[in-house]
Design a protein around this motif. Structure first.
Motif, PDB file in Angstrom:
ATOM      1  N   VAL A 114       0.628  -1.068   0.005  1.00  0.00           N
ATOM      2  CA  VAL A 114       0.067   0.033  -0.070  1.00  0.00           C
ATOM      3  C   VAL A 114       0.774   1.327  -0.015  1.00  0.00           C
ATOM      4  O   VAL A 114       0.469   2.108  -0.828  1.00  0.00           O
TER       5      VAL A 114
ATOM      6  N   PRO B 280      -6.206   4.392   1.773  1.00  0.00           N
ATOM      7  CA  PRO B 280      -5.388   2.693   1.457  1.00  0.00           C
ATOM      8  C   PRO B 280      -7.002   2.370   0.437  1.00  0.00           C
ATOM      9  O   PRO B 280      -6.172   1.193  -0.527  1.00  0.00           O
TER      10      PRO B 280
ATOM     11  N   LEU C   9      -2.685  -6.181  -0.593  1.00  0.00           N
ATOM     12  CA  LEU C   9      -2.977  -4.000  -0.070  1.00  0.00           C
ATOM     13  C   LEU C   9      -1.470  -4.878   0.387  1.00  0.00           C
ATOM     14  O   LEU C   9      -0.939  -3.374   0.734  1.00  0.00           O
ATOM     15  N   TYR C  10      -2.017  -5.271   1.732  1.00  0.00           N
ATOM     16  CA  TYR C  10      -0.763  -4.403   2.904  1.00  0.00           C
ATOM     17  C   TYR C  10       0.338  -5.917   2.631  1.00  0.00           C
ATOM     18  O   TYR C  10       1.123  -6.183   3.900  1.00  0.00           O
TER      19      TYR C  10
END
Length: 270
Positions: free
Chosen positions: A100, A126, A142-143
């Motif tokens: 991200v 985000p 994403l993370y």
């Protein structure tokens, strides 16, 4: 984003280095989508870097939006570069950073120093990063940490930055080199749709000739730092492709293209 190159020559390693691009004449109009093809070492990556104002030409004329970037002040040239997005084949992503944060780096030109620093601890946008990643099939990463991604995932992570930039030109080097056919089409579609939506110029180097011919209206063939042909895809024949990729020792068939109708005017396909 209009590019005009007239008798442009670029050298590697300074003014006395070997010639990488030889006396190129080229016009790319705003919103054009162009594929660069040619054998390894043809000059595709150097041409993209030159269009991104990362390589200073040795001679000839080079203008972006009617301005020679190398006559500008350093600050003005930096502002111009912020309107361009150069996506290398292997993006230099920080290995221990979260995906991200890496993708949101595309926002840095528009953030204050405080916003940039605070986003390292708590990502500012985000949802925007997720949406960009999802278009490349990476929403679930994403993370994740960058060093936990595969080569193809890192490649697409770097490309997701394009969607969060404000660039008017996408200069993309071999974006499909680590991808299977399904992901290749997904990736190329995302880039082309985004470029079309914002009327951005897209110049993309590809080794996959079949994909270039199927997806780009205009194709430029490079060999040994020279433009062999610049044509609408319907005018790019199998014979032209075969000549472009002939063994380096067999130069005559390629040289013949410079004086043939194969090097076409491309206004109709812009």
């Amino acid at each position: 984003m209009t590019y005009r190159l007239q008798q442009l020559t670029v050298r590697h390693l300074g003014p006395d280095g070997p010639v990488a691009l030889h006396a190129l004449d080229l016009v790319i109009e705003p919103g054009a989508q162009v594929a660069l093809i040619g054998p390894s070492g043809a000059g595709k990556t150097t041409l993209l870097a030159t269009l991104a104002c990362a390589h200073q030409p040795a001679s000839g004329n080079f203008t972006v939006l009617g301005v020679d970037p190398w006559t500008l002040t350093q600050a003005a040239r930096h502002r111009l570069r912020a309107r361009l997005f150069l996506a290398p084949q292997t993006p230099p992503l920080p290995p221990r950073q979260r995906v991200v944060t890496t993708v949101l780096a595309a926002r840095l030109p528009h953030w204050t120093l405080w916003q940039a620093l605070s986003s390292l601890f708590k990502p500012r946008e985000p949802r925007a990063a997720f949406d960009a990643l999802a278009r490349f099939g990476l929403g679930d990463k994403l993370y994740a940490r960058v060093d936990r991604l595969s080569g193809g995932e890192r490649q697409r992570c770097g490309l997701a930055r394009v969607l969060l930039s404000s660039a008017e030109a996408f200069l993309v080097d071999e974006p499909l080199s680590a991808l299977d056919p399904t992901l290749s089409q997904l990736t190329l579609t995302a880039l082309q749709q985004e470029a079309r939506a914002r009327n951005a110029t897209l110049v993309c180097s590809l080794h996959q000739v079949d994909i270039a011919r199927a997806n780009f209206a205009r194709i430029i063939g490079l060999r040994a730092g020279r433009i062999v042909f610049d044509a609408a895809r319907e005018n790019v024949t199998d014979a032209m492709i075969a000549a472009l990729y002939l063994n380096e020792s067999m130069e005559a068939p390629v040289a013949a293209f410079h004086d043939s109708p194969a090097r076409l005017a491309v206004g109709a396909c812009l």
